[in-house]
Write an enzyme that holds these catalytic residues in place. Structure first.
Site, mmCIF file in Angstrom:
data_model
loop_
_atom_site.group_PDB
_atom_site.id
_atom_site.type_symbol
_atom_site.label_atom_id
_atom_site.label_comp_id
_atom_site.label_asym_id
_atom_site.label_seq_id
_atom_site.Cartn_x
_atom_site.Cartn_y
_atom_site.Cartn_z
ATOM 1 N N SER A 1 0.840 -1.196 0.000
ATOM 2 C CA SER A 1 0.000 0.000 0.000
ATOM 3 C C SER A 1 0.871 1.240 0.000
ATOM 4 O O SER A 1 1.944 1.259 0.622
ATOM 5 C CB SER A 1 -0.880 0.013 1.238
ATOM 6 O OG SER A 1 -1.482 1.284 1.369
ATOM 7 N N LYS B 1 3.257 -2.874 5.582
ATOM 8 C CA LYS B 1 3.292 -2.691 4.133
ATOM 9 C C LYS B 1 4.693 -2.266 3.671
ATOM 10 O O LYS B 1 5.150 -2.656 2.607
ATOM 11 C CB LYS B 1 2.232 -1.669 3.706
ATOM 12 C CG LYS B 1 0.806 -2.116 3.989
ATOM 13 C CD LYS B 1 0.356 -3.188 3.019
ATOM 14 C CE LYS B 1 -0.366 -4.343 3.653
ATOM 15 N NZ LYS B 1 -0.807 -5.362 2.698
ATOM 16 N N TYR C 1 -0.238 -1.101 10.295
ATOM 17 C CA TYR C 1 -0.522 -1.586 8.946
ATOM 18 C C TYR C 1 0.503 -1.026 7.953
ATOM 19 O O TYR C 1 1.075 -1.759 7.141
ATOM 20 C CB TYR C 1 -1.936 -1.156 8.562
ATOM 21 C CG TYR C 1 -2.375 -1.543 7.179
ATOM 22 C CD1 TYR C 1 -2.838 -2.830 6.912
ATOM 23 C CD2 TYR C 1 -2.350 -0.623 6.132
ATOM 24 C CE1 TYR C 1 -3.260 -3.188 5.641
ATOM 25 C CE2 TYR C 1 -2.772 -0.978 4.850
ATOM 26 C CZ TYR C 1 -3.227 -2.263 4.618
ATOM 27 O OH TYR C 1 -3.638 -2.617 3.361
#
Ligand SMILES: *[C@@H]1O[C@H](CO)[C@@H](O)[C@H](O)[C@H]1NC(C)=O
Ligand SMILES: *[C@@H]1O[C@H](CO)[C@@H](O)[C@H](O)[C@H]1NC(C)=O
Length: 319
Positions: free
Chosen positions: A176, A206, A202
């Site tokens: 991402s 990533k 998160y």
């Protein structure tokens, strides 16, 4: 937190926006022939394949005659998604495997069994989660790290011998653009220090996926490894983990198929196999993994340490 930023392409310095209109602008330069491929005889594994970008990817591959192995956690949702994919594609070669990517022993055991009787050309690491509190799995691992990083690491590592037996093997990892805000923090992989923030956790995971993709590419020359940013798409995952962002941005979010386009292109097009292994893509273009002047670059020592720590953790759960 940078959400609707633009990414800079490596070759021509073109800026690519991550929203819906960014996709529409980029799509004007896509070559439609790239995805006019017959994937019959090629086998693809997609994690998190029952919804969002994973499901859209599985559908596109099935439509082109590829064998699809869907890795999902929930049997009911997986079977329903499979039925829909088979019905739309008329392709019977769609198989469900129940695997919880946050359970390291299960991931190891699955690959052991799968490798006995299957071939695999392309692995698509799509499964991911963003949990907003710090929680541990039954195996004692922080949940975001377990699903996004360690599970992905073990699955990929364990499948490499099988991939090496295939022609034109590839591994595509759905990362991402959120990772652009993060520098690898190798001494805090499970977020034991500081205040826990799910979005940050998160984005760290990533970033780790992008670094792992580069490390694998350097180590295994026979396989093409790619990471990518799907842009911001209207998926169930975005809706649940970032409800206010989702509500605010709705009309500017990409469709699931737009989010899946570059995944499918990297996994299936002959053009993608001419790309350099290890790169990070957005809208079928290799883009920078750091923002200009960003302090997000890690040292080779820190990146080596990431691989060593993951390797040690992975071995700990090997049956
Ligand atoms: C794809 O290739 C397979 C095997 O070569 C063939 O049987 C099938 O008809 C082809 N499909 C299309 C749509 O051309
Ligand atoms: C793999 O195939 C062999 C031979 O057909 C069979 O005996 C065995 O049970 C299969 N293993 C799995 C895990 O499906």
């Amino acid at each position: 937190f940078l959400l609707f930023g633009k990414s800079k392409s490596l070759e021509k310095g073109v800026k690519i926006a991550t929203n819906k209109s960014g996709y529409e602008a980029a799509a004007k330069r896509f070559n439609p022939a790239d995805l006019e491929v017959n994937l019959s005889g090629r086998s693809f594994m997609v994690t998190g394949a029952n919804s969002g970008i994973g499901k859209a990817t599985a559908q596109e591959i099935a439509n082109r005659g590829g064998t699809v192995h869907m890795l999902c956690r929930n049997k009911g949702r997986a079977d329903a998604a499979k039925e829909e994919i088979v019905e739309k594609s008329k392709n019977q070669e769609v198989h469900v495997h129940i695997v919880d990517m946050s359970n390291m022993r299960q991931v190891w055991e699955f690959v052991e069994t799968f490798s006995q009787n299957n071939t695999l050309h392309v692995l698509i690491n799509n499964a991911g989660c963003m949990i907003n509190q710090r929680e541990l799995t039954d195996e004692g691992i922080e949940k975001n790290f377990a699903t996004n990083t360690l599970g992905t690491f073990i699955l990929t590592k364990a499948l490499i011998p099988l991939l090496k037996k295939a022609t034109d093997p590839r591994v595509v990892t759905v990362s991402s653009g959120g990772m652009l805000t993060q520098k690898l923090d190798v001494d805090n992989l499970q977020f034991e220090k500081g205040t826990f923030d799910g979005t940050m956790a998160y984005a760290q995971n990533k970033r780790q996926q992008v670094i792992l993709t580069e490390a694998w590419a350097a180590q295994h020359k026979e396989i093409h490894f790619f990471s990518m940013h799907p842009g911001w798409a209207d998926t169930p995952a975005v809706q649940t983990s970032m409800p206010s962002f989702h509500a605010k941005m709705q009309s500017r979010l990409r469709t699931e198929a737009m989010g899946a386009d570059t995944v499918v292109w990297l996994a299936a097009s002959p053009s993608a196999s001419k790309q350099k292994s290890g790169l990070f893509f957005q809208d079928r273009t290799a883009v920078a993994t750091h923002l200009p002047l960003a302090a997000s670059k890690s040292s080779p020592q820190e990146e080596e340490k990431l691989v060593i720590v993951l390797e040690e953790l992975a071995q700990k759960f090997k049956p």
